[in-house]
Design a protein around this motif. Structure first.
Motif, PDB file in Angstrom:
ATOM      1  N   LEU A  13      17.534   4.420  19.072  1.00  0.00           N
ATOM      2  CA  LEU A  13      16.662   3.256  19.260  1.00  0.00           C
ATOM      3  C   LEU A  13      15.440   3.697  20.039  1.00  0.00           C
ATOM      4  O   LEU A  13      15.558   4.420  21.027  1.00  0.00           O
ATOM      5  CB  LEU A  13      17.411   2.151  20.026  1.00  0.00           C
ATOM      6  CG  LEU A  13      16.590   0.940  20.474  1.00  0.00           C
ATOM      7  CD1 LEU A  13      16.089   0.154  19.268  1.00  0.00           C
ATOM      8  CD2 LEU A  13      17.414   0.054  21.401  1.00  0.00           C
ATOM      9  N   ALA A  24      14.630   1.643  14.889  1.00  0.00           N
ATOM     10  CA  ALA A  24      16.078   1.833  14.981  1.00  0.00           C
ATOM     11  C   ALA A  24      16.534   2.443  13.666  1.00  0.00           C
ATOM     12  O   ALA A  24      16.152   1.956  12.595  1.00  0.00           O
ATOM     13  CB  ALA A  24      16.791   0.507  15.243  1.00  0.00           C
ATOM     14  N   PHE A  28      22.102   3.125  14.056  1.00  0.00           N
ATOM     15  CA  PHE A  28      22.040   2.138  15.130  1.00  0.00           C
ATOM     16  C   PHE A  28      22.277   0.734  14.579  1.00  0.00           C
ATOM     17  O   PHE A  28      23.003  -0.064  15.190  1.00  0.00           O
ATOM     18  CB  PHE A  28      20.691   2.204  15.847  1.00  0.00           C
ATOM     19  CG  PHE A  28      20.550   1.155  16.917  1.00  0.00           C
ATOM     20  CD1 PHE A  28      20.018  -0.094  16.622  1.00  0.00           C
ATOM     21  CD2 PHE A  28      20.984   1.393  18.209  1.00  0.00           C
ATOM     22  CE1 PHE A  28      19.897  -1.065  17.585  1.00  0.00           C
ATOM     23  CE2 PHE A  28      20.880   0.425  19.185  1.00  0.00           C
ATOM     24  CZ  PHE A  28      20.331  -0.813  18.861  1.00  0.00           C
ATOM     25  N   LEU A  29      21.627   0.409  13.440  1.00  0.00           N
ATOM     26  CA  LEU A  29      21.801  -0.928  12.870  1.00  0.00           C
ATOM     27  C   LEU A  29      23.273  -1.172  12.529  1.00  0.00           C
ATOM     28  O   LEU A  29      23.789  -2.270  12.741  1.00  0.00           O
ATOM     29  CB  LEU A  29      20.934  -1.095  11.628  1.00  0.00           C
ATOM     30  CG  LEU A  29      19.416  -0.980  11.858  1.00  0.00           C
ATOM     31  CD1 LEU A  29      18.671  -1.116  10.551  1.00  0.00           C
ATOM     32  CD2 LEU A  29      18.945  -2.031  12.851  1.00  0.00           C
ATOM     33  N   TYR A  32      25.041  -1.764  15.784  1.00  0.00           N
ATOM     34  CA  TYR A  32      24.761  -3.077  16.358  1.00  0.00           C
ATOM     35  C   TYR A  32      25.360  -4.204  15.511  1.00  0.00           C
ATOM     36  O   TYR A  32      25.646  -5.278  16.015  1.00  0.00           O
ATOM     37  CB  TYR A  32      23.248  -3.245  16.491  1.00  0.00           C
ATOM     38  CG  TYR A  32      22.844  -4.493  17.236  1.00  0.00           C
ATOM     39  CD1 TYR A  32      22.456  -5.639  16.539  1.00  0.00           C
ATOM     40  CD2 TYR A  32      22.847  -4.538  18.624  1.00  0.00           C
ATOM     41  CE1 TYR A  32      22.091  -6.780  17.214  1.00  0.00           C
ATOM     42  CE2 TYR A  32      22.479  -5.683  19.306  1.00  0.00           C
ATOM     43  CZ  TYR A  32      22.105  -6.807  18.591  1.00  0.00           C
ATOM     44  OH  TYR A  32      21.739  -7.931  19.265  1.00  0.00           O
ATOM     45  N   PHE A  40      17.573  -7.391  14.310  1.00  0.00           N
ATOM     46  CA  PHE A  40      17.895  -6.897  15.642  1.00  0.00           C
ATOM     47  C   PHE A  40      16.760  -7.191  16.614  1.00  0.00           C
ATOM     48  O   PHE A  40      16.990  -7.628  17.748  1.00  0.00           O
ATOM     49  CB  PHE A  40      18.173  -5.393  15.592  1.00  0.00           C
ATOM     50  CG  PHE A  40      18.076  -4.728  16.930  1.00  0.00           C
ATOM     51  CD1 PHE A  40      16.971  -3.940  17.260  1.00  0.00           C
ATOM     52  CD2 PHE A  40      19.059  -4.900  17.881  1.00  0.00           C
ATOM     53  CE1 PHE A  40      16.865  -3.344  18.486  1.00  0.00           C
ATOM     54  CE2 PHE A  40      18.976  -4.299  19.125  1.00  0.00           C
ATOM     55  CZ  PHE A  40      17.859  -3.523  19.429  1.00  0.00           C
ATOM     56  N   SER A  44      17.000  -8.974  20.495  1.00  0.00           N
ATOM     57  CA  SER A  44      17.318  -7.730  21.191  1.00  0.00           C
ATOM     58  C   SER A  44      17.291  -7.837  22.712  1.00  0.00           C
ATOM     59  O   SER A  44      17.735  -6.934  23.399  1.00  0.00           O
ATOM     60  CB  SER A  44      16.326  -6.644  20.749  1.00  0.00           C
ATOM     61  OG  SER A  44      15.003  -7.033  21.110  1.00  0.00           O
ATOM     62  N   PHE A  47      20.632  -7.503  24.622  1.00  0.00           N
ATOM     63  CA  PHE A  47      21.169  -6.141  24.476  1.00  0.00           C
ATOM     64  C   PHE A  47      20.417  -5.167  25.385  1.00  0.00           C
ATOM     65  O   PHE A  47      21.029  -4.361  26.096  1.00  0.00           O
ATOM     66  CB  PHE A  47      21.071  -5.705  23.018  1.00  0.00           C
ATOM     67  CG  PHE A  47      21.488  -4.296  22.778  1.00  0.00           C
ATOM     68  CD1 PHE A  47      20.538  -3.291  22.679  1.00  0.00           C
ATOM     69  CD2 PHE A  47      22.818  -3.955  22.654  1.00  0.00           C
ATOM     70  CE1 PHE A  47      20.913  -1.993  22.462  1.00  0.00           C
ATOM     71  CE2 PHE A  47      23.210  -2.652  22.441  1.00  0.00           C
ATOM     72  CZ  PHE A  47      22.247  -1.667  22.345  1.00  0.00           C
ATOM     73  N   LEU A  64      29.257  -6.768  21.101  1.00  0.00           N
ATOM     74  CA  LEU A  64      28.340  -6.833  19.967  1.00  0.00           C
ATOM     75  C   LEU A  64      28.974  -7.685  18.883  1.00  0.00           C
ATOM     76  O   LEU A  64      30.016  -7.318  18.338  1.00  0.00           O
ATOM     77  CB  LEU A  64      28.024  -5.431  19.440  1.00  0.00           C
ATOM     78  CG  LEU A  64      27.343  -4.481  20.434  1.00  0.00           C
ATOM     79  CD1 LEU A  64      27.159  -3.115  19.810  1.00  0.00           C
ATOM     80  CD2 LEU A  64      26.006  -5.052  20.864  1.00  0.00           C
ATOM     81  N   ASN A  65      28.348  -8.836  18.589  1.00  0.00           N
ATOM     82  CA  ASN A  65      28.892  -9.783  17.603  1.00  0.00           C
ATOM     83  C   ASN A  65      30.308 -10.221  17.969  1.00  0.00           C
ATOM     84  O   ASN A  65      31.173 -10.368  17.120  1.00  0.00           O
ATOM     85  CB  ASN A  65      28.863  -9.180  16.201  1.00  0.00           C
ATOM     86  CG  ASN A  65      27.455  -8.922  15.722  1.00  0.00           C
ATOM     87  OD1 ASN A  65      26.536  -9.680  16.064  1.00  0.00           O
ATOM     88  ND2 ASN A  65      27.263  -7.864  14.951  1.00  0.00           N
ATOM     89  N   GLU A  94      29.472   5.507  20.466  1.00  0.00           N
ATOM     90  CA  GLU A  94      30.601   4.599  20.628  1.00  0.00           C
ATOM     91  C   GLU A  94      31.851   5.420  20.922  1.00  0.00           C
ATOM     92  O   GLU A  94      32.208   6.325  20.171  1.00  0.00           O
ATOM     93  CB  GLU A  94      30.803   3.761  19.371  1.00  0.00           C
ATOM     94  CG  GLU A  94      31.924   2.732  19.530  1.00  0.00           C
ATOM     95  CD  GLU A  94      32.026   1.811  18.321  1.00  0.00           C
ATOM     96  OE1 GLU A  94      31.169   1.899  17.448  1.00  0.00           O
ATOM     97  OE2 GLU A  94      32.983   1.027  18.276  1.00  0.00           O
TER      98      GLU A  94
END
Length: 734
Positions: A13, A24, A28-29, A32, A40, A44, A47, A64-65, A94
């Motif tokens: 990002l 991004a 990354f998408l 996310y 995003f 954002s 975040f 996230l979500n 992650e």
């Protein structure tokens, strides 16, 4: 560079100086949980605030979500050379689930504690507030404290005040699977005396609930001799350490013969210890270019010095690897008895470093290309404008008309050249127009013949009149060039240079595909297409790898002979044009690449220099451009069409002129890329005085031509004067 990062496997990002997202990549998408960057960017802020609340490299949990994820990130500052913009780059990773990490860390801590117990004198476990949770029993004999009495006390109370900041900074740097060393640190013993230690710190879990803490291993520098004697007397403990050590350990005698290797040696290199002990194995193991250097460092260690160097070595499968070799003497009674070399493989790090260097090199070349294209477009604007003035002012006769027509054709070719430079530098926008694909291929034949050996024959397609296709010509030229270069490499045999004989045939035809014809292609639809085939008589593609040829970075060529991106780029371009690529190959016979592009029903655009009805409402125009040639030709043209013109060389001068003539200026013609006060900034400044002012922004760089302000238009350089007059008339008629 962003094009390169788009398919990078790690989530990346970029934020601008106002912490607004500007880029991004796909990873990354996906991380996310969105598909589009705009989705995003709109949401954002939460975040980004969450990221700012956690330090780099330290794991933390973020939702996230609605799904909690354990992540960590690294950060660096970057600056683009062209526009002097600064960005902050975040790389996210992650981590596994919390329970998995706890189990993994528990296993690692168990093994680590065993190894550290053999090499360090004191072990401590503290929490993030520096409170001691556990101390090893050795602390009693070294510092005089009872281990149980130290629990719940603060470790900083025992560390010398001058070392507090150094200790805190070191703890902030570590995260899981990382450690940090403090070369010298002083601790107070029970009698108040200060003792020097060497310190190593690791991040751990203190309990099953996942409380984070730090394990501290202390080595008493005062009892080093005693520790060495203890290690020499305990052969079994030494063997246990070397057998479990993850790095490669090699012992040499004074004749540079290997006398010992640990089990990691076979894991890393593939050679057994019996092979390693054979005569002259070192000459086989160390790469030729590194051998003399490695032997020189062995001699340095024989004289009692610790040294380090980078070497290349060969595995059993003859794969070339890179390692950092730390070479040290092993002594007894101050005499060097053996030489120990510890190898840490850094092949992956070197590859990443080489890719980064290549990326930076291409970014630099791209910056140069953008600058050249910008200056060239300014010059072309002047040439095109003056040619237009000549056509409109001198008497019409056959000879002069042909000369002016040749000038206009030459400027068209130069315009395509600058577009190619911008395409190379990845600064171009996709610009589609109706195109005769067969004609496009015909214009490329001479260029293609220059980039392949004369021993390879290239066959051009017949000159047919086919339906047009709506394409970005520069991108399709890139696809054809990539495929022809691929065919050239397939024909040339390794080591034969330019002598290999072969043929590359290019064919273009119009086809009408039925449902049956397209049923094997996932995204294909029946209809009329232009079919382009590139057939070669090269080595062909093996069946077991043909499914991988479009993968980024996949290549069967030797290292340094190709990036592995040619076919993947071609695949992406054709798919972006709503077409597809097929391949048919037979090993040792040849390969046929075919791509299909849908035809366009409407006719071609008019020639950009053809006459058109122009609206000339008149008015006052302020021209702002640092290039004198562009200023003059635009001024002359506008004046010939009845406009009153004011000129300025830069943004500051233009603003002063505007304030002096604010009530009479109807239209602004502004160069986008000016020093100091650039075009966008100047327009914003004038908008604060007059939000309704009409403006044309122009630039030799490709840029987004869409503006939210209906009174602002973009005119790319080089432009023909009729485009300028037409655009000015459209704006002033409103």
């Amino acid at each position: 560079m962003q094009s390169y990062l788009q398919n990078f496997p790690l989530a990346i990002l970029h934020l601008d100086e106002q912490s607004k997202p500007v880029f991004a990549n796909t990873a990354f998408l996906k991380f996310y949980g969105v598909v589009e960057f705009e989705e995003f960017a709109r949401n954002s802020s939460n975040f980004i605030n969450s990221i700012d609340a956690h330090p780099p490299t330290a794991p933390f949990v973020i939702s996230l979500n609605g799904i909690p994820k354990l992540v960590r990130y690294t950060i660096r500052k970057i600056k683009t050379s062209g526009k002097n913009q600064r960005f902050t780059e975040f790389v996210f990773e992650e981590l596994p689930a919390q329970s998995e990490i706890q189990q993994q860390i528990a296993r690692q801590n168990d093994t680590l504690s065993k190894i550290i117990n053999l090499t360090f004198d004191i072990l401590l476990k503290i929490d993030t507030e520096y409170k001691i949770h556990w101390a090893s029993w050795q602390i009693k004999s070294i510092l005089g404290y009872d281990a149980n009495s130290l629990t719940t006390t603060n470790l900083l109370d025992y560390i010398h005040p001058e070392e507090h900041d150094k200790f805190r900074d070191t703890l902030r740097q570590i995260s899981f699977n990382m450690n940090a060393d403090i070369e010298h640190i002083r601790l107070r013993d029970k009698l108040g005396a200060w003792t020097w230690f060497r310190c190593r710190v690791y991040q751990i879990y203190l309990d099953e609930d996942g409380q984070l803490g730090v394990q501290i291993a202390l080595h008493d520098e005062h009892i080093r001799v005693k520790a060495e004697e203890l290690l020499r007397s305990n052969e079994e403990r030494y063997r246990s350490f070397t057998n479990n050590f993850p790095g490669t350990i090699i012992l040499f005698n004074f004749e540079n013969a290997i006398t010992f290797v640990n089990p990691a040696f076979k894991t890393t290199t593939g050679y057994s210890s019996d092979v390693a002990y054979t005569e002259n194995f070192l000459e086989k193991f160390i790469a030729r270019e590194s051998l003399s250097n490695f032997k020189a460092h062995l001699q340095i260690a024989q004289k009692g010095h610790v040294t380090q160097t980078e070497i290349s070595y060969l595995t059993l499968e003859e794969n070339r690897r890179t390692a950092i070799a730390t070479i040290m003497p092993l002594t007894k009674d101050d005499l060097v008895m053996n030489i120990c070399a510890v190898l840490r493989d850094v092949t992956h790090e070197k590859q990443m470093q080489d890719q980064l260097i290549q990326t930076h090199k291409m970014e630099t070349i791209g910056t140069m290309a953008r600058g050249i294209a910008h200056e060239f477009n300014n010059i072309l604007t002047g040439i095109i404008g003056n040619a237009t003035i000549l056509r409109d002012t001198i008497p019409e006769e056959e000879f002069t008309s042909k000369i002016i027509e040749q000038i206009e054709r030459a400027t068209e070719r130069c315009t395509e050249l600058t577009r190619g430079l911008l395409t190379f530098s990845r600064q171009d926008k996709k610009s589609v127009e109706p195109t005769d694909l067969n004609g496009l291929v015909q214009t490329m034949i001479n260029f293609l013949r220059k980039i392949i050996p004369s021993s390879i024959q290239i066959e051009a397609p017949p000159n047919l009149h086919l339906s047009p296709v709506l394409v970005d010509q520069g991108q399709i030229q890139q696809v054809i060039t990539n495929l022809v270069l691929n065919s050239r490499d397939a024909i040339q045999k390794p080591g034969s240079g330019f002598e290999s004989q072969g043929k590359i045939a290019i064919n273009v035809e119009e086809v009408d595909l039925s449902d049956v014809d397209v049923q094997k292609v996932l995204d294909a639809r029946p209809g009329k297409y232009i079919k382009v085939s590139i057939l070669d008589t090269g080595c062909g593609i093996e069946e077991d790898i043909i499914s991988q040829i479009y993968d980024p970075f996949f290549s069967t060529k030797e290292v340094g002979q190709g990036s592995g991106m040619g076919l993947s780029v071609a695949f992406g371009i054709i798919k972006d044009h709503k077409g597809w690529i097929e391949v048919d190959s037979t090993p040792n016979t040849g390969t046929n690449f075919t791509f299909y592009l849908p035809t366009l029903k409407e006719s071609f655009k008019k020639n950009k220099y053809s006459e058109e009805k122009l609206h000339m409402p008149g008015g006052t125009v302020l021209i702002v451009d640092e290039d004198e040639l562009v200023r003059n030709v635009a001024k002359q043209t506008l004046e010939r069409y009845g406009y009153h013109v004011l000129v300025a060389r830069d943004g500051e001068e233009a603003y002063a002129i505007y304030k002096a003539h604010e009530t009479s200026i109807d239209l602004l013609l502004i160069d986008f890329t000016m020093p100091a006060l650039n075009g966008r900034a100047l327009l914003a400044k004038i908008h604060r005085r007059n939000p309704e002012i009409k403006a044309i922004l122009s630039s030799g760089y490709e840029m987004d031509s869409k503006f939210t302000d209906a009174n602002t238009r973009f005119l790319p350089k080089p432009y023909v004067m009729t485009d300028l007059i037409r655009l000015a008339g459209e704006l002033l008629q409103k």
